[in-house]
Design a protein around this motif. Structure first.
Motif, PDB file in Angstrom:
ATOM      1  N   TRP A 197      -2.966   6.189  -8.376  1.00 21.57           N
ATOM      2  CA  TRP A 197      -1.988   5.954  -7.314  1.00 21.57           C
ATOM      3  C   TRP A 197      -1.277   7.247  -6.912  1.00 21.57           C
ATOM      4  N   GLU A 198      -1.025   8.094  -7.898  1.00 20.81           N
ATOM      5  CA  GLU A 198      -0.438   9.395  -7.625  1.00 20.81           C
ATOM      6  C   GLU A 198      -0.661  10.298  -8.830  1.00 20.81           C
ATOM      7  N   ARG A 223      -4.446  -2.516   1.865  1.00 20.08           N
ATOM      8  CA  ARG A 223      -4.195  -2.639   3.309  1.00 20.08           C
ATOM      9  C   ARG A 223      -5.153  -3.626   3.956  1.00 20.08           C
ATOM     10  N   ARG A 263      -5.217   2.111  -1.826  1.00 20.01           N
ATOM     11  CA  ARG A 263      -4.320   1.812  -0.703  1.00 20.01           C
ATOM     12  C   ARG A 263      -5.085   1.115   0.419  1.00 20.01           C
ATOM     13  N   GLY A 295      -6.774   7.321  -1.788  1.00 18.39           N
ATOM     14  CA  GLY A 295      -6.744   6.480  -0.595  1.00 18.39           C
ATOM     15  C   GLY A 295      -7.448   5.157  -0.786  1.00 18.39           C
ATOM     16  N   THR A 315     -12.181   2.460   6.568  1.00 18.40           N
ATOM     17  CA  THR A 315     -11.233   2.510   5.481  1.00 18.40           C
ATOM     18  C   THR A 315     -11.949   2.460   4.154  1.00 18.40           C
ATOM     19  N   SER A 369       0.815  -1.213   0.000  1.00 19.39           N
ATOM     20  CA  SER A 369       0.000   0.000   0.000  1.00 19.39           C
ATOM     21  C   SER A 369       0.848   1.262   0.000  1.00 19.39           C
ATOM     22  N   GLY A 370       2.149   1.120   0.225  1.00 20.54           N
ATOM     23  CA  GLY A 370       3.047   2.265   0.259  1.00 20.54           C
ATOM     24  C   GLY A 370       3.348   2.756   1.656  1.00 20.54           C
ATOM     25  N   SER A 371       2.593   2.313   2.644  1.00 16.92           N
ATOM     26  CA  SER A 371       2.817   2.744   4.027  1.00 16.92           C
ATOM     27  C   SER A 371       3.696   1.733   4.759  1.00 16.92           C
TER      28      SER A 371
END
Length: 402
Positions: free
Chosen positions: A355-356, A373, A369, A366, A264, A214-216
Motif C-alpha cells: 500500500w505504501e 476502485r 488501489r 497501483g 486499470t 482506494s485512497g483517492s
C-alpha cells in the motif's frame, strides 16, 4: 471505374498523418503522472506544458470532437474520416488530447436538445477544453431511482433559485460548470424534472470530496444553497429534463464502457505480470495452469468485447445516437474490469499486497488501489442491476411479472 471516395480518403489519411507527425509533441510518449491527465478547464495546470499544447492544437482543428459540426467548433469530419483519424492517432500511440464529460456526455445532448444560441455558447469551449464539466444527477436517496430527486429549482421571475444536494459528483471540486437535474414541479415525478447548466463558482455552490477506500477522492458531495441561475441556461423544455437525462445516461454508459475497460489494474500487461511473478515452463507457458486458462479466457473475452464496442459505436453513429444496448456493454465492462483487476492481484502475489513504503514499484502499489476502485464500476453510470432491468425491458422485450 476509379473509386474517387477511396482516393479522397487516402488523401485525407496522408494529410492527417503529416499533420500529426508534425504536431504531436514527442515528450508525450514519456510516462507522465496523474496530474497530467488532459481534463482541460479554467484552472488546469500540467507539469508537462506539452499536454496543453497538444490540446490547443487538436482543439483548434476541432479534432477533440471530430464529427461535431464545424459551426460549433467540431471537426466536421465524416464517419469514414473520423475512423482514419482514430487509426492514425493509434498508429503513433498518441495520448488523448482531451478527456471531457463535455465531449462524452453533455455535448451530444446539447446537439440534440439545446437552442441554437446555447449550442453556439457552450459547444466551442467544450471542443477547445476551456470548460471542465461535472454531472449533477444522483442524490442521497435518489440513486437507482434517479427520478425521485429532490433538488428544487424555483422560478423567481428573472432567474431560477436552486437548493439541494447531489452526491457522487465526479470531480466536482475541479469542475468549472455542472449539468444538473433539478425538480421544477413537485406534483409530478418524471414530468417534474428539468435539465439546467450553471457555473460552479456561483455563490452557494459547495463541493466536498469523498475519500474512497482506494485512497483517492474522485467523487464529491455537492451542496446548493440559494444558487441563482439565469433562465437562458435551462436546456430543452421546462419539466422536459427526464428525456434529456435518459439520453445522456446512454452516452455515459457507452463511454464508460469504451474508455473505462482495460486501463486499470496497474500500468502493465496482465500476461507479462503473471509470467514475471508466477514463472513459466520450458515452453514459455505460465506455470500455473489454472491461472493461465483464466487469463486466456479473460483476454479472449476482452478482445470480443472491444470489437462489440466498436460495432456499437458505428451503429450508434448510423442511428444518430446510442440505444438501450449500451446497458449490455456497460454491464459487461464493469464485470470484466473487476475480473481483470482481481486477476492482476492474483498474478502479483505478495507484490500485490503493498500500500505504501519501499519494496514495491509504482505500478505494484497501483494494483490494489485499482482493484478496490473497480468495485464501483458496477455502481457508477447506472448500477448493474438497473442495467439488467433495462436490457430485460428494452432489449429483450420482457414485461414485469404482476
Amino acid at each position: 471505374m476509379a473509386d474517387f471516395g477511396a482516393t479522397e480518403l487516402d488523401a485525407f489519411r496522408a494529410e492527417t498523418r503529416t499533420w500529426l507527425e508534425a504536431n504531436y509533441p514527442s515528450s508525450l510518449n514519456e510516462p507522465m503522472g496523474e496530474d497530467d491527465a488532459p481534463w482541460g478547464g479554467r484552472t488546469a495546470s500540467y507539469s508537462n506544458p506539452d499536454v496543453k499544447l497538444w490540446l490547443d492544437r487538436m482543439g483548434a482543428k476541432g479534432w477533440t470532437a471530430p464529427t461535431w459540426p464545424k459551426q460549433y467548433g467540431g471537426g466536421g469530419l465524416t464517419k469514414e474520416q473520423a475512423k482514419v483519424l482514430e487509426q492514425e492517432l493509434r498508429r503513433i500511440k498518441a495520448r488523448p488530447a482531451l478527456m471531457s464529460f463535455g465531449i462524452w456526455m453533455l455535448g451530444p445532448v446539447l446537439l440534440e436538445y439545446a437552442s441554437e444560441e446555447q449550442k453556439q455558447r457552450f459547444l466551442p469551449p467544450i471542443v477547445r477544453g476551456e470548460i471542465r464539466w461535472c454531472q449533477g444527477y444522483s442524490e442521497p436517496g435518489s440513486g437507482s431511482d434517479l427520478a425521485s430527486l429532490q433538488t428544487r429549482c424555483e422560478d423567481k421571475g428573472d432567474h431560477y433559485l436552486i437548493n439541494g444536494q447531489k452526491v457522487w459528483t465526479s470531480y466536482a471540486d475541479h469542475a468549472d460548470w455542472i449539468f444538473c437535474l433539478v425538480r421544477t414541479d413537485t406534483t409530478k415525478k418524471h414530468e417534474g424534472i428539468s435539465f439546467i447548466l450553471f457555473d460552479m463558482t456561483s455563490p452557494g455552490v459547495e463541493p466536498r470530496p469523498i475519500k474512497l477506500i482506494s485512497g483517492s477522492s474522485p467523487f464529491c458531495e455537492t451542496f446548493f444553497t440559494d444558487v441563482k441561475v439565469p433562465k437562458d441556461q435551462l436546456v430543452g423544455k421546462l419539466n422536459g429534463g427526464w428525456d434529456i437525462a435518459k439520453r445522456l445516461l446512454q452516452y455515459e454508459r457507452q463511454n464508460i464502457s469504451a474508455s473505462g475497460f482495460g486501463g486499470t489494474g496497474g500500468g502493465f500487461d496482465l500476461i507479462d505480470v503473471a509470467k514475471e511473478h508466477v514463472g513459466v515452463d520450458d515452453d514459455g507457458r505460465l506455470l500455473d495452469g489454472d491461472l493461465r486458462s483464466r487469463i486466456a479466457a479473460h483476454k479472449m473475452d476482452a478482445a470480443a468485447f472491444m470489437l462489440t464496442v466498436r460495432r456499437a459505436e458505428m451503429e450508434a453513429k448510423a442511428n444518430a445516437g446510442p440505444s438501450a444496448a449500451t446497458s449490455i456493454i456497460k454491464y459487461a465492462a464493469a464485470k470484466m474490469n473487476q475480473e481483470r483487476t482481481e486477476l492482476m492481484m492474483e498474478a502479483l502475489g505478495l507484490q500485490g499486497l503493498g500500500w505504501e513504503g519501499p519494496g514495491f514499484s509504482g505500478d505494484e502499489l497501483g494494483a490494489p488501489r485499482a482493484m478496490l476502485r473497480a468495485k464501483a464500476n458496477s455502481i457508477e453510470g447506472g448500477t448493474s442491476e438497473i442495467n439488467l432491468n433495462v436490457v430485460a425491458k428494452r432489449v429483450l422485450g420482457l414485461l414485469d411479472h404482476q
